[in-house]
Design an enzyme around this catalytic site. Structure first.
Site, PDB file in Angstrom:
ATOM      1  N   ALA A 110       0.831  -1.207   0.000  1.00 32.00           N
ATOM      2  CA  ALA A 110       0.000   0.000   0.000  1.00 32.00           C
ATOM      3  C   ALA A 110       0.865   1.256   0.000  1.00 32.00           C
ATOM      4  O   ALA A 110       2.061   1.207   0.298  1.00 32.00           O
ATOM      5  CB  ALA A 110      -0.908  -0.018   1.229  1.00 32.00           C
ATOM      6  N   PHE A 111       0.235   2.393  -0.293  1.00 35.64           N
ATOM      7  CA  PHE A 111       0.965   3.670  -0.396  1.00 35.64           C
ATOM      8  C   PHE A 111       1.540   4.133   0.933  1.00 35.64           C
ATOM      9  O   PHE A 111       2.518   4.862   0.975  1.00 35.64           O
ATOM     10  CB  PHE A 111       0.031   4.768  -0.937  1.00 35.64           C
ATOM     11  N   SER A 192      -6.786  -2.023   1.845  1.00 32.82           N
ATOM     12  CA  SER A 192      -8.081  -1.862   2.513  1.00 32.82           C
ATOM     13  C   SER A 192      -8.787  -3.207   2.653  1.00 32.82           C
ATOM     14  O   SER A 192      -8.545  -4.142   1.881  1.00 32.82           O
ATOM     15  CB  SER A 192      -8.968  -0.908   1.708  1.00 32.82           C
ATOM     16  N   GLY A 196      -9.116  -6.155  -0.049  1.00 31.28           N
ATOM     17  CA  GLY A 196      -8.585  -7.410   0.490  1.00 31.28           C
ATOM     18  C   GLY A 196      -9.576  -8.561   0.391  1.00 31.28           C
ATOM     19  O   GLY A 196      -9.203  -9.705   0.114  1.00 31.28           O
ATOM     20  N   GLU A 213      -3.138  -8.273   5.147  1.00 31.21           N
ATOM     21  CA  GLU A 213      -2.924  -7.242   6.165  1.00 31.21           C
ATOM     22  C   GLU A 213      -3.837  -6.075   5.796  1.00 31.21           C
ATOM     23  O   GLU A 213      -3.503  -5.252   4.949  1.00 31.21           O
ATOM     24  CB  GLU A 213      -1.458  -6.780   6.177  1.00 31.21           C
ATOM     25  N   THR A 248      -2.361   1.168  11.914  1.00 34.80           N
ATOM     26  CA  THR A 248      -2.372   1.086  13.384  1.00 34.80           C
ATOM     27  C   THR A 248      -2.717   2.416  14.060  1.00 34.80           C
ATOM     28  O   THR A 248      -2.596   2.546  15.282  1.00 34.80           O
ATOM     29  CB  THR A 248      -0.997   0.616  13.896  1.00 34.80           C
ATOM     30  N   GLU A 344     -13.556   2.852   9.353  1.00 35.40           N
ATOM     31  CA  GLU A 344     -12.157   3.291   9.323  1.00 35.40           C
ATOM     32  C   GLU A 344     -12.006   4.355   8.240  1.00 35.40           C
ATOM     33  O   GLU A 344     -12.101   4.054   7.053  1.00 35.40           O
ATOM     34  CB  GLU A 344     -11.219   2.117   9.019  1.00 35.40           C
ATOM     35  N   ALA A 407       5.201  -0.991  16.268  1.00 40.64           N
ATOM     36  CA  ALA A 407       5.311  -2.443  16.107  1.00 40.64           C
ATOM     37  C   ALA A 407       6.791  -2.792  16.081  1.00 40.64           C
ATOM     38  O   ALA A 407       7.607  -1.988  15.669  1.00 40.64           O
ATOM     39  CB  ALA A 407       4.644  -2.883  14.815  1.00 40.64           C
TER      40      ALA A 407
END
EC number: 1.2.1.3
Length: 438
Positions: A110-111, A192, A196, A213, A248, A344, A407
């Protein structure tokens, strides 16, 4: 184009035959050299991340550093992966678990983390004996090209085919081709939940393997005994870091009713001190959103929050300057189950919610569809262990007295439910890039 893609897959499959024959510790040595090559270019790559993605320079450098760190981790792992020799019930027999590479790993990133996510996947996939085919985000293709050139040079200097780490730049048509392609032995997708889900169904249709993810709707819970000196900077960092564009990012802040007003006041004051500006400026803490679409999503979400009964106590507007800048935003007064709170929005909006009891707030943490990261602030040891236990947080990442957005590469990164269930980087997540033969 799809023709380019076809050629690339063929080259990657051929390169795999060479790579699979190399002993794992030797593969680790190549990955070590890749880490060193990235170290030498860390500042220029960090600048490029800032330029293309929009995150601040130190975060861009930090992201490349993560790839470097995971290379170091993978070097050690290359001498440790293996299965047990088990007692056989048949006399004179051995029972062995042998782990073999899956073959070609497709990696769609992802970006928002245009370097690190590829790094987590590729470094581990490589020491396991896989070739990689990377499709970065179309809006961060310069980074994908730069990183791939650095890796290719290391491979070719070692008389190995550069195609071991191949790259395709393209849109949804290439992503779809990868998901449907039986030659992709594993497809690792970061993005997203909506996309996904489509990827998962396409891969499942051919009985392929996917590692997902996806989205997060992460909560910080602040109890009455929390250290507010820890809470304020943590909530600020988790909510406005990367302009709210981390999977996150903290999107929900649950405050015990006894500390609610004090925390909101202090947090709004802290928000007012956030230095907004050019991501390349060393004083900047907060840069622009990635695209014009993101700005529109931000404005829509703020409007919906107001319609559903929320009050904007800080921010809520577009900043009048060139680029996709919006104000970091705090919304109070919404119920825990308001539709917008359960959505989200990839933007710096924090929904502040009030609670009374531990049991209800643990349930509220878990009631959203996503299950990525979560955090509580408390000094109560019993509560901490309940939070970590079976009736506590249902997320893949469970924090105590730290924000949601950090993380560590040594632990498996990923989440449950609509976050997709995938795990990348540390612990035993290497097993996802291999197949087991008993």
């Amino acid at each position: 184009s799809l023709e380019d893609y076809e050629e690339t897959v063929k080259k990657a499959k051929e390169a795999w035959k060479v790579w699979a024959d190399i002993p794992a510790p030797k593969r680790g040595e190549i990955v070590r050299q890749i880490g060193d090559a990235l170290r030498q270019k860390i500042k220029v790559l960090g600048s490029l991340v800032s330029l293309e993605m929009g995150k601040i320079f130190v975060e861009g450098v930090g992201e490349v550093q993560e790839y470097v760190d995971v290379c170091d981790y993978a070097v050690g792992l290359s001498r440790m992966i293996g299965g047990p020799i088990l007692p056989s019930e048949r006399p004179g027999h051995a029972l062995i678990e042998q782990w073999n590479p899956v073959g070609l790993v497709g990696i769609i990133t992802a970006f928002n983390f245009p370097v690190a996510v590829y790094g987590w996947n590729s470094a581990i996939a490589m020491i396991c004996g896989n070739a990689c085919l990377w499709k970065g985000a179309p809006t961060t293709s310069l980074i994908s090209v730069a990183v791939t050139k650095i890796i290719a040079k290391v491979l070719e200097d070692n008389k190995l085919p550069g195609a071991i780490c191949s790259l395709v730049c393209g849109g949804a048509d290439i992503g779809t081709a990868m998901a449907r392609d039986e030659r992709m032995d594993l497809l690792s997708f970061t993005g997203s939940t909506k996309v996904g889900k489509q990827v998962a169904l396409m891969v499942q249709e051919r009985f392929g393997r996917s590692l997902l993810e996806l989205g997060g709707n992460n909560a910080i819970i602040v109890f009455e005994d929390a250290d507010l000196n820890l809470v304020i900077p943590s909530a600020l960092f988790a909510a406005v870091g990367t302009a709210g564009q981390r999977c996150t990012t903290a999107r929900r802040l649950f405050l015990h009713e006894s500390v609610h007003d004090e925390v909101v006041t202090k947090l709004a004051k802290a928000y007012a001190q956030v230095r907004i500006g050019d991501p390349w400026d060393s004083d900047t803490l907060y840069g622009p959103l990635h695209t014009k679409e993101a700005v529109k999503m931000f404005l829509d979400a703020v409007e919906q929050a107001k319609q559903q009964g929320g009050s904007v106590v800080y921010g809520g507007k577009v900043i009048n300057r060139p680029g996709n800048y919006v104000e970091p935003t705090i919304v109070t007064g919404l119920p825990h189950n308001a539709p917008i709170v359960h959505t989200e929005t990839f933007a710096p909006i924090l929904y502040v919610l009030k609670f009374k009891e531990e049991e209800e707030v643990f349930a509220w943490n878990n009631e959203v569809k996503q299950g990525l990261s979560s955090s509580i602030f408390t000094k109560d040891l019993g509560r901490i262990f309940r939070w970590l236990g079976p009736k506590g947080s249902d997320c893949g990442i469970v924090n105590v007295n730290i924000p949601t957005s950090g993380a560590e590469i040594g632990g498996a990164f990923g989440g449950e439910k609509h976050t997709g269930g995938g795990r990348e980087s540390g612990s035993d997540s290497w097993k996802l890039y291999m197949r087991r033969s008993t």
